[in-house]
Design an enzyme around this catalytic site. Structure first.
Site, mmCIF file in Angstrom:
data_model
loop_
_atom_site.group_PDB
_atom_site.id
_atom_site.type_symbol
_atom_site.label_atom_id
_atom_site.label_comp_id
_atom_site.label_asym_id
_atom_site.label_seq_id
_atom_site.Cartn_x
_atom_site.Cartn_y
_atom_site.Cartn_z
ATOM 1 C CD GLU A 61 -2.820 -1.175 2.412
ATOM 2 O OE1 GLU A 61 -3.850 -0.468 2.410
ATOM 3 O OE2 GLU A 61 -2.499 -1.893 3.385
ATOM 4 C CB SER A 91 -5.322 -1.699 -0.503
ATOM 5 O OG SER A 91 -5.232 -0.448 0.136
ATOM 6 N NE ARG A 133 -24.317 -15.456 -2.715
ATOM 7 C CZ ARG A 133 -23.796 -15.113 -3.884
ATOM 8 N NH1 ARG A 133 -23.934 -13.864 -4.313
ATOM 9 N NH2 ARG A 133 -23.152 -15.988 -4.622
ATOM 10 C CD GLU A 161 -18.500 -4.900 -0.179
ATOM 11 O OE1 GLU A 161 -17.453 -4.430 0.310
ATOM 12 O OE2 GLU A 161 -18.544 -5.413 -1.309
ATOM 13 C CG ASN A 215 -9.187 -0.575 7.109
ATOM 14 O OD1 ASN A 215 -8.244 -0.931 6.422
ATOM 15 N ND2 ASN A 215 -10.405 -1.085 6.978
#
Length: 323
Positions: free
Chosen positions: A13, A155, A189, A192, A284
């Protein structure tokens, strides 16, 4: 203040970190601070020399470790800065290390009753034995499709969606090329949804408006290309959510932040199935931070400009050190 922004790093990254660092440095300069930019090269060396960097950092009021992935977001640079006695933005050593390690993150969250995707962790000989992996998935009641990902990193580098057992060996090998442990997780499923969590100088911790990801339909999932070069990727913020669901996601995001012992900022990513409980996907502790990145977008929807966001992070780091 005299503010140092560290970017680059030895992880895949590197370029993403450079972009984050440039955005933060520009905003800090707009706020009237003296900004020092320090870059870690892809081989792990400091562009201007490590000893020179140490001397410069010791005279800074606040350091922003705008680094993503191993060697920067995993507690290594945080421990270095703590040894120097320099205030810095973001989580400390323990929360950074756990937050980057997907296995540890999910083990901690699961132990605290927070929902995560079912999965297994591969190490050692398992990495070269697809039949063993299939057997372990069967024992864990995990069916294809699955996601195979490096145990550390971000990422979506090295991440593969596997729909056929014949693809599993290659997917594990790709992930193992980036990390010595590999996660294989059940595909969830659903929508997001990301939440941006931030600490304020007075110690408050709040989550901003939710963001929904509509990945580029030309990509197999929200992979590296979809994140940074997918022309069809869209971010919708505030995400159109039922008020009760939105409130629940905010509470859970803050709980994740506190459970892991995070500080300053974090982005908590969820999958929200149509007929089930939201699941924490990843955390994150220093998310992408260009003006176009998800974290700033979410706070912009709450009325906070990019420079105001940077100002809050700097002031929070100073206030936490003072406390």
């Amino acid at each position: 203040m005299k503010v140092a922004v560290i970017s680059g790093g030895a992880s895949p990254e590197h370029d993403v970190s450079l972009a984050s660092g440039q955005g933060i440095a520009r905003a800090a300069a707009e706020l009237g601070h003296t900004v020092l930019c320090l870059v870690i090269e892809p081989d792990g060396t400091w562009r201007d020399g490590q000893h020179e960097a140490i001397e410069l950092l010791q005279f800074c009021d606040v350091v922003v470790p705008a680094l993503h992935g191993q060697g920067g977001e995993d507690g290594v640079i945080q421990g270095f800065l703590q040894q120097l006695g320099v205030p810095y933005v973001g989580s400390g050593v323990a929360a950074s290390a756990v937050g980057l390690d997907k296995h540890l993150t999910k083990a901690v969250l699961r132990a605290h009753g927070l929902p995560v995707a079912p999965g297994i962790t591969l190490r050692g000989a398992d990495l070269a034995d697809p039949e063993s992996v299939l057997q372990r998935l069967k024992e864990a009641s995990i069916d294809l499709p699955v996601f195979v990902k490096p145990g550390n990193g971000g990422s979506s580098f090295g991440v593969t969606r596997v729909t056929d057992s014949a693809e599993l060996g290659r997917a594990v090998a790709d992930a193992a090329g980036l990390d010595s442990q590999v996660l294989v997780e059940q595909e969830i499923r659903g929508r997001e949804i990301d939440l941006a969590v931030m600490e304020f100088p007075d110690g408050r911790i709040e989550a901003g408006p939710a963001l929904e990801i509509h990945s580029d339909p030309a990509r197999p999932f929200f992979d590296t290309t979809a994140k940074y070069a997918g022309a069809g990727t869209r971010f919708v913020v505030p995400a159109p959510l039922d008020p009760a669901l939105a409130a629940s996601l905010r509470r859970t995001a803050v709980e994740v932040f506190q459970t892991l012992g995070c500080a300053g900022l974090a982005r908590v990513d969820f999958f929200v199935p149509a007929d089930g409980q939201p699941v924490v996907n990843e955390v994150n502790t220093f998310p992408g931070f260009t003006p176009a990145s998800q974290f700033p977008r979410m706070w912009a929807a709450a009325g906070m400009s990019y420079p105001e966001l940077v100002h809050n992070l700097l002031e929070t780091a100073r206030a936490r050190t003072a406390r």
